[in-house]
Design a protein around this motif. Structure first.
Motif, PDB file in Angstrom:
ATOM      1  N   LYS A   1      39.363  29.371  47.348  1.00  0.00           N
ATOM      2  CA  LYS A   1      40.382  30.360  47.024  1.00  0.00           C
ATOM      3  C   LYS A   1      39.729  31.608  46.436  1.00  0.00           C
ATOM      4  CE  LYS A   1      44.588  30.998  44.322  1.00  0.00           C
ATOM      5  NZ  LYS A   1      45.499  30.406  43.326  1.00  0.00           N
ATOM      6  N   ASP A   2      40.208  32.784  46.870  1.00  0.00           N
ATOM      7  CA  ASP A   2      39.674  34.022  46.328  1.00  0.00           C
ATOM      8  C   ASP A   2      39.956  34.109  44.839  1.00  0.00           C
ATOM      9  OD1 ASP A   2      38.767  34.817  48.769  1.00  0.00           O
ATOM     10  OD2 ASP A   2      40.567  35.956  49.281  1.00  0.00           O
ATOM     11  N   LYS A   3      38.951  34.538  44.104  1.00  0.00           N
ATOM     12  CA  LYS A   3      39.115  34.689  42.672  1.00  0.00           C
ATOM     13  C   LYS A   3      39.948  35.935  42.392  1.00  0.00           C
ATOM     14  CE  LYS A   3      36.545  35.058  38.354  1.00  0.00           C
ATOM     15  NZ  LYS A   3      35.207  35.188  37.728  1.00  0.00           N
ATOM     16  N   THR A   4      40.932  35.795  41.506  1.00  0.00           N
ATOM     17  CA  THR A   4      41.800  36.919  41.184  1.00  0.00           C
ATOM     18  C   THR A   4      41.560  37.374  39.751  1.00  0.00           C
ATOM     19  OG1 THR A   4      43.591  35.460  40.463  1.00  0.00           O
ATOM     20  CG2 THR A   4      43.588  36.137  42.765  1.00  0.00           C
ATOM     21  N   THR A   5      41.865  38.615  39.523  1.00  0.00           N
ATOM     22  CA  THR A   5      41.793  39.195  38.182  1.00  0.00           C
ATOM     23  C   THR A   5      43.022  40.070  37.998  1.00  0.00           C
ATOM     24  OG1 THR A   5      40.437  40.483  36.663  1.00  0.00           O
ATOM     25  CG2 THR A   5      40.476  41.215  38.944  1.00  0.00           C
ATOM     26  N   TYR A   6      43.278  40.452  36.767  1.00  0.00           N
ATOM     27  CA  TYR A   6      44.451  41.261  36.451  1.00  0.00           C
ATOM     28  C   TYR A   6      43.975  42.625  35.957  1.00  0.00           C
ATOM     29  CZ  TYR A   6      47.117  36.991  36.936  1.00  0.00           C
ATOM     30  OH  TYR A   6      47.699  35.861  37.433  1.00  0.00           O
TER      31      TYR A   6
ATOM     32  N   TRP B   1      52.339  48.152  27.900  1.00  0.00           N
ATOM     33  CA  TRP B   1      53.045  46.885  28.122  1.00  0.00           C
ATOM     34  C   TRP B   1      53.374  46.707  29.604  1.00  0.00           C
ATOM     35  CZ3 TRP B   1      53.756  43.116  24.570  1.00  0.00           C
ATOM     36  CH2 TRP B   1      53.549  43.449  23.221  1.00  0.00           C
ATOM     37  N   ASN B   2      53.265  45.446  30.069  1.00  0.00           N
ATOM     38  CA  ASN B   2      53.637  45.060  31.439  1.00  0.00           C
ATOM     39  C   ASN B   2      52.949  45.923  32.492  1.00  0.00           C
ATOM     40  OD1 ASN B   2      55.452  43.068  30.475  1.00  0.00           O
ATOM     41  ND2 ASN B   2      57.036  44.628  30.199  1.00  0.00           N
ATOM     42  N   SER B   3      51.688  46.261  32.252  1.00  0.00           N
ATOM     43  CA  SER B   3      50.953  47.098  33.196  1.00  0.00           C
ATOM     44  C   SER B   3      49.881  46.335  33.958  1.00  0.00           C
ATOM     45  CB  SER B   3      50.294  48.272  32.452  1.00  0.00           C
ATOM     46  OG  SER B   3      49.364  47.799  31.506  1.00  0.00           O
ATOM     47  N   LEU B   4      49.686  45.049  33.679  1.00  0.00           N
ATOM     48  CA  LEU B   4      48.655  44.266  34.367  1.00  0.00           C
ATOM     49  C   LEU B   4      49.212  43.706  35.665  1.00  0.00           C
ATOM     50  CD1 LEU B   4      46.941  42.299  31.443  1.00  0.00           C
ATOM     51  CD2 LEU B   4      46.196  44.398  32.539  1.00  0.00           C
ATOM     52  N   VAL B   5      48.500  43.941  36.767  1.00  0.00           N
ATOM     53  CA  VAL B   5      48.905  43.417  38.067  1.00  0.00           C
ATOM     54  C   VAL B   5      47.757  42.590  38.641  1.00  0.00           C
ATOM     55  CG1 VAL B   5      50.525  45.279  38.579  1.00  0.00           C
ATOM     56  CG2 VAL B   5      48.133  45.542  39.185  1.00  0.00           C
ATOM     57  N   GLU B   6      48.106  41.591  39.412  1.00  0.00           N
ATOM     58  CA  GLU B   6      47.105  40.681  39.966  1.00  0.00           C
ATOM     59  C   GLU B   6      46.407  41.334  41.159  1.00  0.00           C
ATOM     60  OE1 GLU B   6      46.734  36.018  41.415  1.00  0.00           O
ATOM     61  OE2 GLU B   6      48.690  37.003  41.302  1.00  0.00           O
ATOM     62  N   THR B   7      45.080  41.323  41.161  1.00  0.00           N
ATOM     63  CA  THR B   7      44.283  41.846  42.267  1.00  0.00           C
ATOM     64  C   THR B   7      43.182  40.848  42.594  1.00  0.00           C
ATOM     65  OG1 THR B   7      42.828  43.027  40.741  1.00  0.00           O
ATOM     66  CG2 THR B   7      44.698  44.255  41.642  1.00  0.00           C
ATOM     67  N   VAL B   8      42.657  40.968  43.798  1.00  0.00           N
ATOM     68  CA  VAL B   8      41.555  40.098  44.223  1.00  0.00           C
ATOM     69  C   VAL B   8      40.257  40.674  43.686  1.00  0.00           C
ATOM     70  CG1 VAL B   8      40.347  39.122  46.199  1.00  0.00           C
ATOM     71  CG2 VAL B   8      42.819  39.427  46.279  1.00  0.00           C
ATOM     72  N   ALA B   9      39.483  39.842  42.995  1.00  0.00           N
ATOM     73  CA  ALA B   9      38.214  40.298  42.431  1.00  0.00           C
ATOM     74  C   ALA B   9      37.241  40.635  43.552  1.00  0.00           C
ATOM     75  CB  ALA B   9      37.630  39.230  41.513  1.00  0.00           C
TER      76      ALA B   9
ATOM     77  N   LEU C   1      36.940  47.075  50.675  1.00  0.00           N
ATOM     78  CA  LEU C   1      37.622  46.299  49.637  1.00  0.00           C
ATOM     79  C   LEU C   1      38.547  45.287  50.283  1.00  0.00           C
ATOM     80  CD1 LEU C   1      38.614  49.215  47.224  1.00  0.00           C
ATOM     81  CD2 LEU C   1      36.609  47.753  47.084  1.00  0.00           C
ATOM     82  N   THR C   2      38.732  44.164  49.606  1.00  0.00           N
ATOM     83  CA  THR C   2      39.584  43.108  50.155  1.00  0.00           C
ATOM     84  C   THR C   2      41.009  43.165  49.633  1.00  0.00           C
ATOM     85  OG1 THR C   2      38.872  41.627  48.373  1.00  0.00           O
ATOM     86  CG2 THR C   2      37.629  41.542  50.440  1.00  0.00           C
ATOM     87  N   SER C   3      41.270  43.994  48.629  1.00  0.00           N
ATOM     88  CA  SER C   3      42.615  44.057  48.059  1.00  0.00           C
ATOM     89  C   SER C   3      43.558  44.805  48.993  1.00  0.00           C
ATOM     90  CB  SER C   3      42.578  44.729  46.683  1.00  0.00           C
ATOM     91  OG  SER C   3      41.901  45.966  46.756  1.00  0.00           O
ATOM     92  N   ALA C   4      44.852  44.657  48.738  1.00  0.00           N
ATOM     93  CA  ALA C   4      45.875  45.229  49.618  1.00  0.00           C
ATOM     94  C   ALA C   4      46.034  46.719  49.364  1.00  0.00           C
ATOM     95  CB  ALA C   4      47.206  44.508  49.376  1.00  0.00           C
ATOM     96  N   PRO C   5      46.529  47.464  50.378  1.00  0.00           N
ATOM     97  CA  PRO C   5      46.809  48.894  50.154  1.00  0.00           C
ATOM     98  C   PRO C   5      47.803  49.086  49.015  1.00  0.00           C
ATOM     99  CG  PRO C   5      46.888  48.369  52.502  1.00  0.00           C
ATOM    100  CD  PRO C   5      46.766  47.070  51.775  1.00  0.00           C
ATOM    101  N   GLY C   6      47.570  50.107  48.211  1.00  0.00           N
ATOM    102  CA  GLY C   6      48.439  50.372  47.073  1.00  0.00           C
ATOM    103  C   GLY C   6      47.975  49.746  45.776  1.00  0.00           C
TER     104      GLY C   6
ATOM    105  N   VAL D   1      45.363  48.926  42.603  1.00  0.00           N
ATOM    106  CA  VAL D   1      44.632  49.847  41.735  1.00  0.00           C
ATOM    107  C   VAL D   1      43.265  50.176  42.327  1.00  0.00           C
ATOM    108  CG1 VAL D   1      43.580  50.105  39.458  1.00  0.00           C
ATOM    109  CG2 VAL D   1      45.845  49.103  39.676  1.00  0.00           C
ATOM    110  N   ALA D   2      42.552  49.147  42.799  1.00  0.00           N
ATOM    111  CA  ALA D   2      41.204  49.370  43.325  1.00  0.00           C
ATOM    112  C   ALA D   2      41.238  50.231  44.581  1.00  0.00           C
ATOM    113  CB  ALA D   2      40.529  48.036  43.611  1.00  0.00           C
ATOM    114  N   GLN D   3      42.187  49.964  45.486  1.00  0.00           N
ATOM    115  CA  GLN D   3      42.259  50.737  46.736  1.00  0.00           C
ATOM    116  C   GLN D   3      42.617  52.197  46.475  1.00  0.00           C
ATOM    117  OE1 GLN D   3      41.399  50.079  49.698  1.00  0.00           O
ATOM    118  NE2 GLN D   3      41.613  47.929  50.185  1.00  0.00           N
ATOM    119  N   VAL D   4      43.593  52.441  45.625  1.00  0.00           N
ATOM    120  CA  VAL D   4      44.003  53.821  45.348  1.00  0.00           C
ATOM    121  C   VAL D   4      42.856  54.589  44.703  1.00  0.00           C
ATOM    122  CG1 VAL D   4      45.570  55.248  43.973  1.00  0.00           C
ATOM    123  CG2 VAL D   4      46.453  53.271  45.197  1.00  0.00           C
ATOM    124  N   ARG D   5      42.187  53.965  43.737  1.00  0.00           N
ATOM    125  CA  ARG D   5      41.086  54.640  43.047  1.00  0.00           C
ATOM    126  C   ARG D   5      39.927  54.929  43.995  1.00  0.00           C
ATOM    127  NH1 ARG D   5      40.364  51.128  38.934  1.00  0.00           N
ATOM    128  NH2 ARG D   5      38.906  49.901  40.173  1.00  0.00           N
TER     129      ARG D   5
END
Length: 462
Positions: free
Chosen positions: A3-8, A30-38, A186-191, A193-197
């Protein structure tokens, strides 16, 4: 399969956490952490090292006085109101980020501007990630744009967009929108944090290296803030916000950040069947057309960037219950409560048992304290049930001690009021003209130092 390792990752500051937290440990949001693929480790070498080396030529260290300060060349967009917000036009190599609510007119305005730039001889490219080329053509037909030579690319992959930019070499490119673009690196989805940056960083480096002006369209959250990491606003040169009620035909474009011009400038547009048209006299929008003066209405001269505008402040004071309401639209609610306390303590006008509603006409938001005196006069007029004189206006900041402080650039405010035919003005003493000027002809200016003095003066004008 493993399983891909995830981070927030925090949407505001970009900090990461191995598990979800209600509050970001770095910035406290507050409530600003979203799950992304490491992202996998790159083996100790920056995978973008070659790109950085190619797009950032080395320069020798030299003293600041030896560097030649050259004014940047600007290209008008064909929309005078948009040029005002940008500081005079599009800058070669500049990166502009524009955000706003869905359907407010971002794509419409940019398509009109691109067509005008293309017709003026600047090659333009419109990259759409949310629509097909046929949908863009339908919009152009609705706007009355015929025979346009603007190049259109329907693509969301960053590498293909960069290859097209390198092949076409446009002078201006629009990316609509940055949240739909993704990179294969990058392996994360469009939109995310990592992809936008990452995508915004690549496009910014391309703009600086090639001299192509890039406009990024950004989505906004339900709170009205630009979606994605806050670092996105730091990377670009200019940040514009589209404001306005979708039920109204008027739109405001406000500059929040501008490295090539003044901040807090606004452009006023009217949405028509043929797209967005600039409004050269916005004061007419924010003034109600009353046949006769009505109680609870006071005109304010506010300053938006370098532009003085006349805005009508409306107040309604009505009998309240055990817990009276304080409601303001377009003004700060906490400041309204403070002004009511000053009005009671220093002018003897009590509204403790009354409901007080204050509204800025036209949907404009007023953040400067120079609106204090106009708000207090509108509240007093509504409470007494007597209208202010015809052609009356006021501005000035009010302190907790009851003093009326001067507003910046008071002479320009008074000249704008005189130009529009106003006849009576109550202003702070420091803003009163020191000598007679033809620009103030027909305008009687009353200078005050305290709130009670202003109230007594207005009662004498009835």
């Amino acid at each position: 399969m493993a399983k891909d390792k995830t981070t927030y990752t925090c949407n505001d500051c970009g900090a990461s956490s191995p598990r979800w937290l209600g509050k970001c440990p770095a910035c406290g949001a507050w409530n600003s952490l979203v799950e992304t693929v490491a992202e996998p480790a790159a083996g100790g070498r920056n995978r973008l090292g070659g790109a950085f080396a190619a797009l950032a030529p080395a320069a020798a260290v030299q003293p600041l006085a030896a560097i030649e300060a050259v004014d940047v060349a600007r290209s008008p967009t064909g929309q005078p109101e948009l040029d005002r917000v940008l500081g005079g036009g599009v800058v070669a190599g500049g990166v502009v980020l524009i955000g706003g609510d869905p359907g407010i007119g971002k794509s419409t305005l940019l398509l009109q501007a691109l067509d005008a730039l293309q017709r003026s001889g600047l090659p333009s490219l419109y990259v759409t990630g949310e629509e097909s080329g046929a949908q863009v053509a339908l919009r152009a037909r609705r706007l009355g744009i015929t025979g346009s030579q603007v190049a259109v690319l329907a693509e969301i992959q960053l590498e293909k967009i960069l290859a097209t930019l390198a092949a076409q070499q446009p002078a201006v490119a629009v990316i609509d929108s940055i949240q739909t673009v993704y990179s294969d690196q990058l392996t994360s989805a469009p939109g995310s944090v990592a992809q936008v940056r990452e995508c915004a960083a690549h496009l910014t480096r391309w703009a600086k290296a090639s001299g192509c002006a890039v406009v990024l369209v950004g989505h906004v959250t339900k709170d009205g803030q630009l979606a994605g990491p806050r670092v996105l606003e730091h990377m670009v040169d200019t940040v514009l916000y589209f404001e306005g009620d979708t039920h109204s035909s008027f739109r405001l474009v406000r500059a929040i950040k501008n490295r090539f011009g003044a901040v807090n400038e606004i452009g006023v547009f009217a949405m028509t069947e043929r797209g967005l048209k600039g409004v050269s006299n916005p004061s007419a929008i924010f003034l109600s057309q009353h046949a006769q003066p009505v109680p609870g209405s006071c005109v304010l001269v506010t300053l938006e960037g370098t532009r003085p505008m006349l805005v009508e402040i409306q107040a309604l004071v009505d009998g309240g219950g055990p817990s009276p309401r304080r409601l303001s639209v377009g003004l700060e609610r906490d400041r309204l409560a403070m002004l009511l306390a000053v009005l009671h303590r220093h002018a003897g006008v009590a509204c403790a048992d009354q409901d007080v509603f204050v509204n800025a006409v036209g949907g404009v938001r007023i953040s400067e304290p120079a609106a204090d005196l106009a708000v207090m006069l509108a509240i007093t007029s509504s409470l007494r049930g007597k209208p202010l004189p015809k052609g009356f206006l006021a501005f000035g900041e009010v302190g907790l001690a009851g003093e009326v402080r001067p507003a910046p650039r008071g002479q320009e405010r008074l000249k704008e009021a005189a130009k529009l035919g106003f006849s009576v003005a109550v202003v702070p003493r420091a803003n009163a003209p020191k000598k007679a000027d033809k620009a103030f002809e027909g305008l009687t200016i009353h200078a005050v130092e305290r709130v009670d003095e202003a109230m007594a003066l207005v009662r004498g004008l009835d």
